[in-house]
Design a protein around this motif. Structure first.
Motif, PDB file in Angstrom:
ATOM      1  N   MET A 169      -1.371  -4.776   7.588  1.00  0.00           N
ATOM      2  CA  MET A 169      -1.194  -5.488   6.287  1.00  0.00           C
ATOM      3  C   MET A 169      -2.165  -4.852   5.466  1.00  0.00           C
ATOM      4  SD  MET A 169       1.163  -7.555   6.658  1.00  0.00           S
ATOM      5  CE  MET A 169       0.590  -8.825   5.148  1.00  0.00           C
ATOM      6  N   ILE A 170      -3.488  -4.573   6.125  1.00  0.00           N
ATOM      7  CA  ILE A 170      -4.187  -3.718   5.037  1.00  0.00           C
ATOM      8  C   ILE A 170      -3.688  -2.355   4.493  1.00  0.00           C
ATOM      9  CG2 ILE A 170      -6.417  -2.608   4.874  1.00  0.00           C
ATOM     10  CD1 ILE A 170      -7.628  -4.677   6.768  1.00  0.00           C
ATOM     11  N   MET A 171      -3.171  -1.515   5.168  1.00  0.00           N
ATOM     12  CA  MET A 171      -2.499  -0.654   4.927  1.00  0.00           C
ATOM     13  C   MET A 171      -1.376  -0.877   3.668  1.00  0.00           C
ATOM     14  SD  MET A 171       0.040   2.253   6.863  1.00  0.00           S
ATOM     15  CE  MET A 171       1.448   0.925   6.609  1.00  0.00           C
ATOM     16  N   ALA A 172      -0.517  -1.623   4.048  1.00  0.00           N
ATOM     17  CA  ALA A 172       0.340  -2.060   3.296  1.00  0.00           C
ATOM     18  C   ALA A 172      -0.127  -2.713   1.917  1.00  0.00           C
ATOM     19  CB  ALA A 172       1.488  -3.097   3.591  1.00  0.00           C
ATOM     20  N   GLY A 173      -1.201  -3.442   1.986  1.00  0.00           N
ATOM     21  CA  GLY A 173      -1.793  -4.088   0.652  1.00  0.00           C
ATOM     22  C   GLY A 173      -2.225  -2.935  -0.418  1.00  0.00           C
ATOM     23  N   PHE A 174      -3.139  -2.233   0.349  1.00  0.00           N
ATOM     24  CA  PHE A 174      -3.705  -1.107  -0.184  1.00  0.00           C
ATOM     25  C   PHE A 174      -2.735  -0.327  -0.914  1.00  0.00           C
ATOM     26  CE2 PHE A 174      -8.192  -0.898   2.200  1.00  0.00           C
ATOM     27  CZ  PHE A 174      -8.407  -2.132   1.717  1.00  0.00           C
ATOM     28  N   ARG A 175      -1.649   0.159  -0.227  1.00  0.00           N
ATOM     29  CA  ARG A 175      -0.445   0.960  -0.681  1.00  0.00           C
ATOM     30  C   ARG A 175       0.212   0.424  -1.782  1.00  0.00           C
ATOM     31  NH1 ARG A 175       3.904   4.207   3.292  1.00  0.00           N
ATOM     32  NH2 ARG A 175       1.817   4.724   3.937  1.00  0.00           N
ATOM     33  N   TRP A 176       0.381  -1.060  -1.734  1.00  0.00           N
ATOM     34  CA  TRP A 176       1.073  -1.886  -3.079  1.00  0.00           C
ATOM     35  C   TRP A 176       0.032  -1.726  -4.251  1.00  0.00           C
ATOM     36  CZ3 TRP A 176       4.011  -4.197  -6.280  1.00  0.00           C
ATOM     37  CH2 TRP A 176       3.514  -5.217  -7.003  1.00  0.00           C
ATOM     38  N   PHE A 177      -1.260  -1.781  -4.080  1.00  0.00           N
ATOM     39  CA  PHE A 177      -2.402  -1.841  -5.105  1.00  0.00           C
ATOM     40  C   PHE A 177      -2.200  -0.455  -5.737  1.00  0.00           C
ATOM     41  CE2 PHE A 177      -6.673  -0.801  -6.144  1.00  0.00           C
ATOM     42  CZ  PHE A 177      -6.810  -1.464  -7.448  1.00  0.00           C
ATOM     43  N   LEU A 178      -2.047   0.458  -5.045  1.00  0.00           N
ATOM     44  CA  LEU A 178      -2.046   1.831  -5.642  1.00  0.00           C
ATOM     45  C   LEU A 178      -0.797   2.532  -6.248  1.00  0.00           C
ATOM     46  CD1 LEU A 178      -3.658   4.020  -2.634  1.00  0.00           C
ATOM     47  CD2 LEU A 178      -4.692   3.335  -4.831  1.00  0.00           C
ATOM     48  N   PHE A 179       0.256   1.454  -5.682  1.00  0.00           N
ATOM     49  CA  PHE A 179       1.584   1.781  -6.328  1.00  0.00           C
ATOM     50  C   PHE A 179       1.495   1.317  -7.733  1.00  0.00           C
ATOM     51  CE2 PHE A 179       5.534  -0.395  -7.643  1.00  0.00           C
ATOM     52  CZ  PHE A 179       6.273   0.556  -7.848  1.00  0.00           C
ATOM     53  N   VAL A 180       1.023   0.009  -7.997  1.00  0.00           N
ATOM     54  CA  VAL A 180       0.687  -0.537  -9.326  1.00  0.00           C
ATOM     55  C   VAL A 180      -0.062   0.359 -10.134  1.00  0.00           C
ATOM     56  CG1 VAL A 180      -0.189  -2.598 -10.574  1.00  0.00           C
ATOM     57  CG2 VAL A 180       0.926  -2.856  -8.430  1.00  0.00           C
ATOM     58  N   MET A 181      -1.269   0.758  -9.643  1.00  0.00           N
ATOM     59  CA  MET A 181      -2.032   1.850 -10.397  1.00  0.00           C
ATOM     60  C   MET A 181      -1.324   2.852 -10.809  1.00  0.00           C
ATOM     61  SD  MET A 181      -6.056   1.539  -8.442  1.00  0.00           S
ATOM     62  CE  MET A 181      -6.789   2.343  -9.883  1.00  0.00           C
ATOM     63  N   ARG A 182      -0.583   3.454 -10.098  1.00  0.00           N
ATOM     64  CA  ARG A 182       0.179   4.819 -10.399  1.00  0.00           C
ATOM     65  C   ARG A 182       1.085   4.180 -11.258  1.00  0.00           C
ATOM     66  NH1 ARG A 182       0.475   7.386  -4.508  1.00  0.00           N
ATOM     67  NH2 ARG A 182       1.208   9.387  -5.442  1.00  0.00           N
ATOM     68  N   ALA A 183       2.060   3.345 -10.803  1.00  0.00           N
ATOM     69  CA  ALA A 183       2.947   3.015 -12.052  1.00  0.00           C
ATOM     70  C   ALA A 183       2.645   2.502 -13.371  1.00  0.00           C
ATOM     71  CB  ALA A 183       3.751   1.743 -11.485  1.00  0.00           C
ATOM     72  N   THR A 184       1.482   2.075 -13.562  1.00  0.00           N
ATOM     73  CA  THR A 184       1.076   1.814 -14.973  1.00  0.00           C
ATOM     74  C   THR A 184       0.407   2.978 -15.780  1.00  0.00           C
ATOM     75  OG1 THR A 184      -1.145   1.081 -13.750  1.00  0.00           O
ATOM     76  CG2 THR A 184       0.273  -0.603 -14.329  1.00  0.00           C
ATOM     77  N   GLY A 185       0.234   4.009 -14.761  1.00  0.00           N
ATOM     78  CA  GLY A 185      -0.679   5.295 -15.285  1.00  0.00           C
ATOM     79  C   GLY A 185      -2.105   5.265 -15.244  1.00  0.00           C
ATOM     80  N   VAL A 186      -2.527   4.283 -14.668  1.00  0.00           N
ATOM     81  CA  VAL A 186      -4.262   4.000 -14.383  1.00  0.00           C
ATOM     82  C   VAL A 186      -4.491   5.245 -13.438  1.00  0.00           C
ATOM     83  CG1 VAL A 186      -5.845   2.492 -13.615  1.00  0.00           C
ATOM     84  CG2 VAL A 186      -4.250   1.632 -15.242  1.00  0.00           C
ATOM     85  N   LEU A 187      -3.904   5.511 -12.545  1.00  0.00           N
ATOM     86  CA  LEU A 187      -4.570   6.340 -11.386  1.00  0.00           C
ATOM     87  C   LEU A 187      -3.386   7.518 -11.160  1.00  0.00           C
ATOM     88  CD1 LEU A 187      -6.256   7.159  -8.953  1.00  0.00           C
ATOM     89  CD2 LEU A 187      -4.637   5.735  -7.402  1.00  0.00           C
ATOM     90  N   ARG A 188      -4.046   8.641 -11.079  1.00  0.00           N
ATOM     91  CA  ARG A 188      -3.072  10.150 -10.839  1.00  0.00           C
ATOM     92  C   ARG A 188      -3.657  10.510  -9.478  1.00  0.00           C
ATOM     93  NH1 ARG A 188      -2.815  12.738 -16.745  1.00  0.00           N
ATOM     94  NH2 ARG A 188      -1.722  11.221 -17.687  1.00  0.00           N
ATOM     95  N   VAL A 189      -2.978  10.676  -8.339  1.00  0.00           N
ATOM     96  CA  VAL A 189      -3.477  11.287  -7.217  1.00  0.00           C
ATOM     97  C   VAL A 189      -2.258  11.610  -6.319  1.00  0.00           C
ATOM     98  CG1 VAL A 189      -3.673   9.031  -5.952  1.00  0.00           C
ATOM     99  CG2 VAL A 189      -4.992  10.848  -5.215  1.00  0.00           C
ATOM    100  N   ASP A 190      -2.445  12.577  -5.359  1.00  0.00           N
ATOM    101  CA  ASP A 190      -1.466  12.871  -4.545  1.00  0.00           C
ATOM    102  C   ASP A 190      -2.172  12.675  -3.085  1.00  0.00           C
ATOM    103  OD1 ASP A 190       0.440  14.047  -2.861  1.00  0.00           O
ATOM    104  OD2 ASP A 190       0.471  16.130  -3.857  1.00  0.00           O
ATOM    105  N   LEU A 191      -1.707  11.782  -2.314  1.00  0.00           N
ATOM    106  CA  LEU A 191      -2.241  11.304  -0.743  1.00  0.00           C
ATOM    107  C   LEU A 191      -1.529  12.050   0.118  1.00  0.00           C
ATOM    108  CD1 LEU A 191      -3.241   7.985  -1.538  1.00  0.00           C
ATOM    109  CD2 LEU A 191      -4.620   9.546  -1.679  1.00  0.00           C
ATOM    110  N   SER A 192      -0.482  13.287  -0.257  1.00  0.00           N
ATOM    111  CA  SER A 192       0.446  13.448   1.073  1.00  0.00           C
ATOM    112  C   SER A 192      -0.314  14.328   1.966  1.00  0.00           C
ATOM    113  CB  SER A 192       1.583  14.182   0.343  1.00  0.00           C
ATOM    114  OG  SER A 192       1.144  15.484  -0.361  1.00  0.00           O
ATOM    115  N   ALA A 193      -1.411  14.947   1.772  1.00  0.00           N
ATOM    116  CA  ALA A 193      -2.089  15.759   2.655  1.00  0.00           C
ATOM    117  C   ALA A 193      -2.603  14.882   3.870  1.00  0.00           C
ATOM    118  CB  ALA A 193      -3.338  16.368   2.019  1.00  0.00           C
ATOM    119  N   LEU A 194      -2.722  13.531   3.527  1.00  0.00           N
ATOM    120  CA  LEU A 194      -3.016  12.651   4.659  1.00  0.00           C
ATOM    121  C   LEU A 194      -1.955  12.287   5.725  1.00  0.00           C
ATOM    122  CD1 LEU A 194      -5.413   9.829   2.462  1.00  0.00           C
ATOM    123  CD2 LEU A 194      -6.128  11.597   3.896  1.00  0.00           C
TER     124      LEU A 194
END
Length: 267
Positions: free
Chosen positions: A70-95
């Motif tokens: 649930m923490i993973m899913a919640g954090f993923r949802w939050f980052l989705f919002v940040m990226r969708a709004t353009g507030v955040l730019r990051v590529d996490l695929s290396a993880l």
């Protein structure tokens, strides 16, 4: 004839300097930033409050699996919002290369408070060493208790519990600096991560995080808006075994961080 036309190039921007934004873009980012902060607070509350009750009735092992997911899913949802709004730019695929690697100690540098969110959002079986003060937090306390995270207020029990979790197949996330970086590229490292890895017989996986903004660095409050967008770079560093000499493992990781991360710009 302009200087550029005459072959004289304008002076390059200083590191971290951003192009000027139009008033409409600045106004958009102002609204988008506070929308993201609101989403963060509401999302954390939406899980922390029921988790505070569930942790009392759900058996520990399945409860921890549920809590970590649930923490993973919640954090993923939050980052989705940040990226969708353009507030955040990051590529996490290396993880993603770590998703199937159970029984490891993940040791990143720690430039900002967003670091744990970035890493945990990609990994479903993470246990984390957290500040003891977070256990009483309305927004995070219930979730971290259910996920089996460990407070940092009792070193010896913390090391034993962390080693047990790693031997059981979990991924342990610990920031060896102990707190957010005060002086780039990295502060002096604490040896607890090496002791945990040695006790569990597990490798240490370095993660390198670079942030172009001081947002949520040491002393930066959540509601203070930075220049946007935030741009992060996350990549995997070296993986190594900690031998009998834990201090040698600490020195190895610190040297790796210092050689791979950009140095602080001159004053």
């Amino acid at each position: 004839m302009t200087k550029t036309e005459a072959g004289v190039q304008p002076a390059p921007a200083r590191p971290g300097q951003r192009p000027a934004q139009g008033w409409w873009l600045a106004a958009y980012y102002r609204v988008a930033f506070y929308v993201c902060v609101l989403v963060w607070l509401l999302s954390c509350l939406a899980w922390s409050l029921p988790a505070s009750l569930l942790v009392r009735i759900v058996p520990r092992r399945p409860g921890e699996r549920i809590g970590q997911f649930m923490i993973m899913a919640g954090f993923r949802w939050f980052l989705f919002v940040m990226r969708a709004t353009g507030v955040l730019r990051v590529d996490l695929s290396a993880l993603d290369a770590l998703r199937q690697d159970g029984g490891i100690v993940i040791a990143p540098n720690h430039p900002t408070m967003l670091d744990a969110v970035l890493i945990i959002s990609r990994l479903p079986r993470v246990v984390c060493i957290t500040k003891a003060s977070l256990w009483g937090s309305w927004t995070l306390g219930g979730g971290i208790r259910m996920a089996g995270y460990m407070p940092n207020d009792a070193p010896l029990p913390m090391i034993r519990r962390a080693a047990d979790a790693v031997r059981g197949g979990s991924q342990l996330l610990i920031f060896p600096e102990g707190s957010r970086t005060g002086r780039k590229p990295v502060d002096r490292l604490h040896r607890s991560f090496a002791l945990m890895a040695r006790a569990a017989g597990a490798p240490v996986q370095a993660v390198l995080i670079e942030a172009d903004s001081p947002y949520l660095s040491r002393g930066w409050p959540l509601f203070r808006r930075p220049v946007l967008p935030l741009v992060y770079r996350v990549r995997l560093g070296e993986r190594f075994e900690v031998g009998a000499d834990a201090d040698a493992g600490v020195a190895r990781l610190e040297q790796h961080f210092r050689s791979e991360l950009p140095q602080a710009p001159p004053a």
